[in-house]
Design an enzyme around this catalytic site. Structure first.
Site, mmCIF file in Angstrom:
data_model
loop_
_atom_site.group_PDB
_atom_site.id
_atom_site.type_symbol
_atom_site.label_atom_id
_atom_site.label_comp_id
_atom_site.label_asym_id
_atom_site.label_seq_id
_atom_site.Cartn_x
_atom_site.Cartn_y
_atom_site.Cartn_z
ATOM 1 N N GLU A 127 -28.835 11.613 -10.723
ATOM 2 C CA GLU A 127 -29.839 12.268 -9.855
ATOM 3 C C GLU A 127 -29.519 13.720 -9.535
ATOM 4 O O GLU A 127 -29.632 14.147 -8.384
ATOM 5 C CB GLU A 127 -30.003 11.455 -8.564
ATOM 6 C CG GLU A 127 -30.428 10.023 -8.838
ATOM 7 C CD GLU A 127 -30.580 9.170 -7.577
ATOM 8 O OE1 GLU A 127 -30.340 9.669 -6.467
ATOM 9 O OE2 GLU A 127 -30.933 7.986 -7.727
ATOM 10 N N HIS A 206 -38.123 3.299 -11.166
ATOM 11 C CA HIS A 206 -38.598 2.690 -9.914
ATOM 12 C C HIS A 206 -40.078 3.047 -9.773
ATOM 13 O O HIS A 206 -40.422 4.176 -9.418
ATOM 14 C CB HIS A 206 -37.816 3.239 -8.720
ATOM 15 C CG HIS A 206 -36.368 2.874 -8.730
ATOM 16 N ND1 HIS A 206 -35.922 1.577 -8.564
ATOM 17 C CD2 HIS A 206 -35.259 3.633 -8.883
ATOM 18 C CE1 HIS A 206 -34.599 1.565 -8.612
ATOM 19 N NE2 HIS A 206 -34.170 2.786 -8.819
ATOM 20 N N GLU A 235 -32.841 0.907 -13.891
ATOM 21 C CA GLU A 235 -32.991 0.370 -12.525
ATOM 22 C C GLU A 235 -34.419 -0.113 -12.302
ATOM 23 O O GLU A 235 -35.009 0.105 -11.238
ATOM 24 C CB GLU A 235 -32.630 1.446 -11.485
ATOM 25 C CG GLU A 235 -31.240 2.032 -11.658
ATOM 26 C CD GLU A 235 -30.872 3.062 -10.594
ATOM 27 O OE1 GLU A 235 -31.576 3.166 -9.569
ATOM 28 O OE2 GLU A 235 -29.873 3.764 -10.792
ATOM 29 N N ASP A 237 -37.816 -1.522 -11.359
ATOM 30 C CA ASP A 237 -38.583 -2.385 -10.456
ATOM 31 C C ASP A 237 -39.981 -1.796 -10.334
ATOM 32 O O ASP A 237 -40.177 -0.597 -10.494
ATOM 33 C CB ASP A 237 -37.914 -2.605 -9.081
ATOM 34 C CG ASP A 237 -37.454 -1.349 -8.369
ATOM 35 O OD1 ASP A 237 -37.980 -0.257 -8.659
ATOM 36 O OD2 ASP A 237 -36.572 -1.460 -7.495
HETATM 37 O O1 G3I Z 1 -22.966 -2.914 3.571
HETATM 38 C C1 G3I Z 1 -23.495 -2.243 4.714
HETATM 39 C C2 G3I Z 1 -23.501 -3.167 5.911
HETATM 40 O O2 G3I Z 1 -22.180 -3.490 6.237
HETATM 41 C C3 G3I Z 1 -24.198 -2.457 7.063
HETATM 42 O O3 G3I Z 1 -24.283 -3.317 8.159
HETATM 43 C C4 G3I Z 1 -25.584 -2.006 6.662
HETATM 44 C C5 G3I Z 1 -26.285 -1.242 7.780
HETATM 45 O O4 G3I Z 1 -26.975 -0.121 7.321
HETATM 46 O O5 G3I Z 1 -25.477 -1.155 5.536
HETATM 47 C C6 G3I Z 1 -24.895 -1.795 4.405
HETATM 48 O O6 G3I Z 1 -24.840 -0.865 3.359
HETATM 49 C C7 G3I Z 1 -26.058 -0.564 2.732
HETATM 50 C C8 G3I Z 1 -25.938 -0.909 1.250
HETATM 51 O O7 G3I Z 1 -27.091 -0.512 0.579
HETATM 52 C C9 G3I Z 1 -25.738 -2.412 1.012
HETATM 53 O O8 G3I Z 1 -26.865 -3.113 1.427
HETATM 54 C C10 G3I Z 1 -26.319 0.906 2.891
HETATM 55 O O9 G3I Z 1 -26.584 1.198 4.261
HETATM 56 C C11 G3I Z 1 -27.504 1.329 2.066
HETATM 57 O O10 G3I Z 1 -27.622 2.738 2.102
HETATM 58 C C12 G3I Z 1 -27.299 0.893 0.629
HETATM 59 O O11 G3I Z 1 -28.471 1.198 -0.086
HETATM 60 C C13 G3I Z 1 -28.309 1.281 -1.474
HETATM 61 C C14 G3I Z 1 -28.769 2.654 -1.947
HETATM 62 O O12 G3I Z 1 -28.728 2.725 -3.360
HETATM 63 C C15 G3I Z 1 -27.870 3.745 -1.380
HETATM 64 O O13 G3I Z 1 -28.121 4.947 -1.973
HETATM 65 C C16 G3I Z 1 -29.112 0.187 -2.136
HETATM 66 O O14 G3I Z 1 -28.525 -1.080 -1.844
HETATM 67 C C17 G3I Z 1 -29.140 0.391 -3.651
HETATM 68 O O15 G3I Z 1 -30.056 -0.519 -4.238
HETATM 69 C C18 G3I Z 1 -29.608 1.800 -3.970
HETATM 70 O O16 G3I Z 1 -29.574 1.978 -5.355
HETATM 71 C C19 G3I Z 1 -30.020 3.252 -5.825
HETATM 72 C C20 G3I Z 1 -29.195 3.615 -7.033
HETATM 73 O O17 G3I Z 1 -27.820 3.582 -6.720
HETATM 74 C C21 G3I Z 1 -29.591 4.985 -7.562
HETATM 75 N N1 G3I Z 1 -31.005 5.063 -7.826
HETATM 76 C C22 G3I Z 1 -31.879 4.661 -6.714
HETATM 77 C C23 G3I Z 1 -31.499 3.271 -6.231
HETATM 78 C C24 G3I Z 1 -32.459 2.799 -5.141
HETATM 79 O O18 G3I Z 1 -32.370 3.611 -3.999
#
Ligand code: G3I
Length: 305
Positions: A127, A206, A235, A237
């Protein structure tokens, strides 16, 4: 063939999914994972904040859980992601200049070396291009270390794991006429012409109503492949439901199959309830793990139907 992986293998391709380490104790989830997919991407566990939470202290527990599960099941792994402006550990977020450049390169070297020989393809840089009409780079602390940060990251990754394919990965690069797509294309063209080690381009894919599957998707994938790189849908969806969603999944799968260098498709999660999207039903299995119409349409295309 009766599974996504077996159907994709008929044309030498893979069919993958994002996996979250904390779901490996969910038997429905693991049952579908083991049955349907032959490529795995860690959804969050190989990102910079997860693998280097303190500078110089590397942490691979959750990433290893996913990599070991995949490899024990005979599946390959896409590494995601070595260098990114987002999901940086706190210590890195306010760094700049040579200190940040060196920290980034050390991260790339350490993580790619740790997993040497175990990764099919790395998203080396994720990105790095701006949204909108500029076609240029995204502003970030990494970009401010100099425009050559991306090629420096690719060279470090090649040195650390010469056997892994090295990918540039981004979103909203699906429509050939968009400036962001053109910007990434010019970078890959430049890298190939100067011998910067790049092997593949990942298209996150996406899709939703504001960003639908473009009618020129096949053109985009083919034009990148013509530069001499593999292309992968990394990725996938698609928001929606029923036959309209199934048709869009069909179109994406057909576009990949029509490009000989499109080596595989990864969906960004297994069940709708596993999706990063807070609401919606963008994946191939419903919340109970049942196959959706979209699943059937993808399987049929992979089976040549
Ligand atoms: O694990 C913590 C948990 O302990 C906490 O209580 C909770 C509260 O906010 O957060 C949890 O972490 C989250 C994590 O996902 C696991 O669920 C993060 O806040 C959250 O920011 C994170 O989001 C991820 C995101 O990337 C971050 O950039 C998504 O799961 C993940 O699917 C998403 O994936 C990205 C790719 O890496 C890049 N391309 C876009 C794609 C979708 O956004």
């Amino acid at each position: 063939a009766s599974t996504l992986a077996a159907a994709a293998q008929q044309s030498g391709r893979y069919f993958g999914t994002a996996v979250a380490a904390n779901k490996l104790s969910d038997s429905t989830y693991v049952g579908i994972l083991n049955r349907e997919f032959d490529m795995v991407t860690a959804e969050n566990e190989m990102k910079m904040d997860a693998t280097e939470p303190n500078q110089g202290q590397f942490s691979y527990g959750n990433a290893d859980r996913i990599v070991n599960h995949a490899r024990n099941q005979g599946k390959r792994v896409r590494g995601h992601a070595l260098a990114w402006h987002s999901q940086q550990p706190g210590w890195m977020q306010n760094m700049s200049g040579a200190a940040l450049r060196n920290a980034m390169l050390n991260h790339v070297t350490q993580v790619a070396s740790y997993y040497r020989g175990k990764i099919y393809a790395w998203d080396v840089v994720n990105e790095a291009f701006a949204d909108g009409s500029s076609g240029g780079r995204r502003d970030s602390n990494l970009q401010r270390t100099g425009n050559d940060w991306i090629e420096a990251a690719f060279r470090a990754a090649r040195a650390a794991d010469p056997g892994a394919k090295l990918c540039y990965n981004d979103y909203n690069t699906d429509n050939w006429s968009h400036a962001k797509t053109q910007g990434v294309y010019r970078m890959v063209q430049d890298f190939k012409s100067r011998g910067v080690p790049i092997d593949c381009v990942g298209f996150q894919a996406h899709f939703n109503s504001g960003n639908p599957v473009p009618s020129n998707y096949h053109t985009t994938l083919q034009n990148f492949a013509n530069l001499g790189v593999d292309v992968q849908i990394t990725e996938l969806d698609i928001e929606g439901s029923g036959s309209s969603q199934a048709q869009q999944y069909q179109g994406v799968t057909q576009a990949c199959l029509a490009v000989s260098r499109c080596t595989g498709i990864t969906v960004w999660g297994i069940r709708d309830s596993d999706s990063w999207r807070a609401s919606g039903t963008p994946l191939l299995f419903d919340g109970n793990g049942n196959k959706k119409a979209a699943y059937t349409s993808v399987l049929n295309v992979l089976n040549g139907g």
